[in-house]
Write an enzyme that holds these catalytic residues in place. Structure first.
Site, PDB file in Angstrom:
ATOM      1  N   GLN A 137     -91.207  -4.103 -29.599  1.00  0.00           N
ATOM      2  CA  GLN A 137     -90.171  -4.706 -28.756  1.00  0.00           C
ATOM      3  C   GLN A 137     -89.236  -5.562 -29.604  1.00  0.00           C
ATOM      4  O   GLN A 137     -88.241  -6.067 -29.109  1.00  0.00           O
ATOM      5  CB  GLN A 137     -90.817  -5.601 -27.686  1.00  0.00           C
ATOM      6  CG  GLN A 137     -91.748  -4.872 -26.748  1.00  0.00           C
ATOM      7  CD  GLN A 137     -92.676  -5.846 -26.023  1.00  0.00           C
ATOM      8  OE1 GLN A 137     -92.302  -6.472 -25.041  1.00  0.00           O
ATOM      9  NE2 GLN A 137     -93.887  -5.995 -26.523  1.00  0.00           N
ATOM     10  N   ASN A 138     -89.584  -5.751 -30.864  1.00  0.00           N
ATOM     11  CA  ASN A 138     -88.794  -6.647 -31.719  1.00  0.00           C
ATOM     12  C   ASN A 138     -87.542  -5.968 -32.243  1.00  0.00           C
ATOM     13  O   ASN A 138     -87.555  -4.778 -32.534  1.00  0.00           O
ATOM     14  CB  ASN A 138     -89.652  -7.134 -32.882  1.00  0.00           C
ATOM     15  CG  ASN A 138     -90.874  -7.902 -32.410  1.00  0.00           C
ATOM     16  OD1 ASN A 138     -90.924  -8.322 -31.252  1.00  0.00           O
ATOM     17  ND2 ASN A 138     -91.854  -8.061 -33.261  1.00  0.00           N
ATOM     18  N   VAL A 139     -86.488  -6.741 -32.391  1.00  0.00           N
ATOM     19  CA  VAL A 139     -85.212  -6.197 -32.879  1.00  0.00           C
ATOM     20  C   VAL A 139     -84.897  -6.723 -34.274  1.00  0.00           C
ATOM     21  O   VAL A 139     -83.798  -6.577 -34.774  1.00  0.00           O
ATOM     22  CB  VAL A 139     -84.051  -6.539 -31.909  1.00  0.00           C
ATOM     23  CG1 VAL A 139     -84.249  -5.868 -30.552  1.00  0.00           C
ATOM     24  CG2 VAL A 139     -83.898  -8.053 -31.727  1.00  0.00           C
ATOM     25  N   ASP A 140     -85.896  -7.369 -34.925  1.00  0.00           N
ATOM     26  CA  ASP A 140     -85.624  -8.098 -36.167  1.00  0.00           C
ATOM     27  C   ASP A 140     -85.740  -7.253 -37.434  1.00  0.00           C
ATOM     28  O   ASP A 140     -85.543  -7.766 -38.540  1.00  0.00           O
ATOM     29  CB  ASP A 140     -86.552  -9.316 -36.266  1.00  0.00           C
ATOM     30  CG  ASP A 140     -88.023  -8.944 -36.082  1.00  0.00           C
ATOM     31  OD1 ASP A 140     -88.427  -7.841 -36.526  1.00  0.00           O
ATOM     32  OD2 ASP A 140     -88.776  -9.743 -35.502  1.00  0.00           O
ATOM     33  N   HIS A 163     -86.258  -1.903 -27.995  1.00  0.00           N
ATOM     34  CA  HIS A 163     -85.068  -2.662 -27.574  1.00  0.00           C
ATOM     35  C   HIS A 163     -83.972  -2.632 -28.624  1.00  0.00           C
ATOM     36  O   HIS A 163     -83.109  -3.503 -28.640  1.00  0.00           O
ATOM     37  CB  HIS A 163     -85.469  -4.101 -27.237  1.00  0.00           C
ATOM     38  CG  HIS A 163     -86.464  -4.171 -26.122  1.00  0.00           C
ATOM     39  ND1 HIS A 163     -87.402  -5.171 -26.016  1.00  0.00           N
ATOM     40  CD2 HIS A 163     -86.685  -3.343 -25.074  1.00  0.00           C
ATOM     41  CE1 HIS A 163     -88.151  -4.946 -24.948  1.00  0.00           C
ATOM     42  NE2 HIS A 163     -87.738  -3.841 -24.369  1.00  0.00           N
ATOM     43  N   CYS A 171     -70.510   1.404 -31.119  1.00  0.00           N
ATOM     44  CA  CYS A 171     -69.456   1.179 -30.132  1.00  0.00           C
ATOM     45  C   CYS A 171     -69.948   1.645 -28.773  1.00  0.00           C
ATOM     46  O   CYS A 171     -70.802   2.529 -28.678  1.00  0.00           O
ATOM     47  CB  CYS A 171     -68.149   1.849 -30.547  1.00  0.00           C
ATOM     48  SG  CYS A 171     -68.129   3.630 -30.357  1.00  0.00           S
ATOM     49  N   GLY A 277     -99.904  -8.974 -30.588  1.00  0.00           N
ATOM     50  CA  GLY A 277     -98.937 -10.066 -30.554  1.00  0.00           C
ATOM     51  C   GLY A 277     -97.847  -9.950 -29.515  1.00  0.00           C
ATOM     52  O   GLY A 277     -96.677 -10.095 -29.844  1.00  0.00           O
ATOM     53  N   SER A 279     -97.006 -10.672 -25.067  1.00  0.00           N
ATOM     54  CA  SER A 279     -97.443 -10.967 -23.706  1.00  0.00           C
ATOM     55  C   SER A 279     -96.970  -9.881 -22.745  1.00  0.00           C
ATOM     56  O   SER A 279     -97.203  -9.961 -21.558  1.00  0.00           O
ATOM     57  CB  SER A 279     -96.896 -12.330 -23.270  1.00  0.00           C
ATOM     58  OG  SER A 279     -95.482 -12.283 -23.285  1.00  0.00           O
TER      59      SER A 279
HETATM   60 ZN   LIG Z   1     -66.510   4.273 -31.915  1.00  0.00          ZN
END
Ligand SMILES: [Zn+2]
Length: 369
Positions: A137-140, A163, A171, A277, A279
């Site tokens: 779920q992490n975007v890092d 995510h 875009c 890790g 919830s």
């Molecule tokens: Zn574009």
């Protein structure tokens, strides 16, 4: 006259404590070993914010799925896209400019964050083929950074970012992707004054507080002075230029059908699910656990505190209320001792690397414009 007295009841825990949670570490590691062995190399992992806390990435949701920082105003997807289809894409200019300005200043700490030992352990499980597939779920981008350490040619498709990722932008209209670093540089060139602010913050360490979606809080800043570069691919292809957004699922936005389907497929084709890790506050992640339980797949959850999946405990789902990295580290220490091969050597080289840099407990000084 009847007097009613209400005795003070001892506070009962919501759920009886799982026997697994009180196992000493070596036994907890053995339990994990058995779980992975039963999975026969087809266990899928699911991770969340808990694994990135040690890298200084702050969890934005508390235990109940609420924002842990009440002052934090998340970027809302509908604010960005509401008018874009009518070709009036800058009618929400103030919102867009302020969101991008905050995101511009908030990105460097996420860009520079390093994988912590837990990311390395998870990459090791993948690299050793014990649990080759990972849903996060992490975007890092930290799982990818960890995997590239172990093997620069790791299988890119082995990590599904539920995510999205902060490492890319796209875009809105055509989903033309580009790397965030390239776009970030373009913002710097178009906004020299803001660039100076960002560099000053980096130089002095007075970084504005960053949330995990790479966003900072700023007050009293005139966002209208901030220029947002258009999509250059749209320009090159001579189509009507469309707004660029970070490749992350914002609050109020749903995940793309392709990602949803792939995540569901990963669960249904796996032999078991290892949750680390998290919830499970987001529905897109919770739904996967629900599916695994419905399909009678063994599920092991190693995380601290209550989770949304706790009611499944006992129904194919076991929970260890522990820091995931502790159990993974102990297990891998033992596993590499008794195994051989190139992958094992790769893992040994990096097993005890990883950088721990916890987020500051108190909020630092805010950036001022
Ligand atoms: Zn574009």
């Amino acid at each position: 006259m009847v007097r009613i007295s209400i005795p003070t009841l001892p506070k009962a825990p919501l759920l009886p404590p799982s026997g697994l949670s009180i196992l000493p570490l070596p036994q907890a590691a053995s339990y994990l070993a058995q779980f992975l062995e039963n999975g026969k190399g087809n266990t899928v992992m699911l991770t969340g914010a808990g694994v990135s806390v040690d890298s200084g990435i702050r969890a934005y949701r508390g235990e109940k799925g609420t924002y842990s920082n009440p002052n934090y105003k998340p970027i809302l997807y509908h604010e960005l896209v509401e008018d874009s289809d009518r070709g009036d894409m800058f009618s929400k200019a103030d919102v867009v400019h302020s969101d991008w300005a905050r995101s511009f200043l908030g990105y460097p700490p996420v860009r520079d964050a390093q994988p912590n030992p837990t990311h390395i352990y998870i990459a090791a499980l993948q690299h050793l083929g014990l649990a080759p597939k990972l849903i996060t779920q992490n975007v890092d981008n930290l799982h990818r950074k960890a995997s590239s350490l172990l093997s620069p040619t790791y299988d890119k498709s082995s990590i599904l970012e539920l995510h999205g990722t902060l490492a890319k932008v796209h875009c809105l209209k055509h989903r033309h992707e580009q790397t965030r670093d390239v776009y970030q540089d373009e913002i710097s060139r178009m906004n020299p004054i803001w660039d100076q602010e960002a560099k000053e913050a980096e130089r002095t360490g007075r970084r504005p507080r960053t949330n995990p979606d790479g966003d900072v809080e700023l007050h009293g800043v005139d966002y209208r002075s901030f220029s947002v570069p258009p999509c250059r691919v749209c320009e090159r292809e001579k189509v009507k230029s469309s707004m660029v957004k970070p490749n992350v699922v914002f609050f109020g936005e749903t995940i793309t059908p392709a990602v949803r389907d792939e995540s569901l497929h990963l669960i249904s084709s796996s032999s078991s699910l290892l949750i680390l890790g998290t919830s499970l506050a987001t529905y897109s992640a919770f739904r996967l656990v629900k599916l695994a339980v419905e399909h009678k797949k063994p599920v092991l959850m190693i995380t601290t505190g209550p989770t949304r999946a706790d009611p499944f405990m006992g129904k194919r789902l076991d929970k260890m209320d522990r820091v995931a990295g502790d159990v993974l580290g102990k297990y891998l220490d033992e596993a590499v001792k008794t195994s051989t091969g190139k992958e094992v050597e790769d893992v040994k080289r990096y097993l005890h690397t990883g950088v721990v840099k916890r987020p500051p407990e108190v909020e630092g000084p805010r950036a001022e414009g």
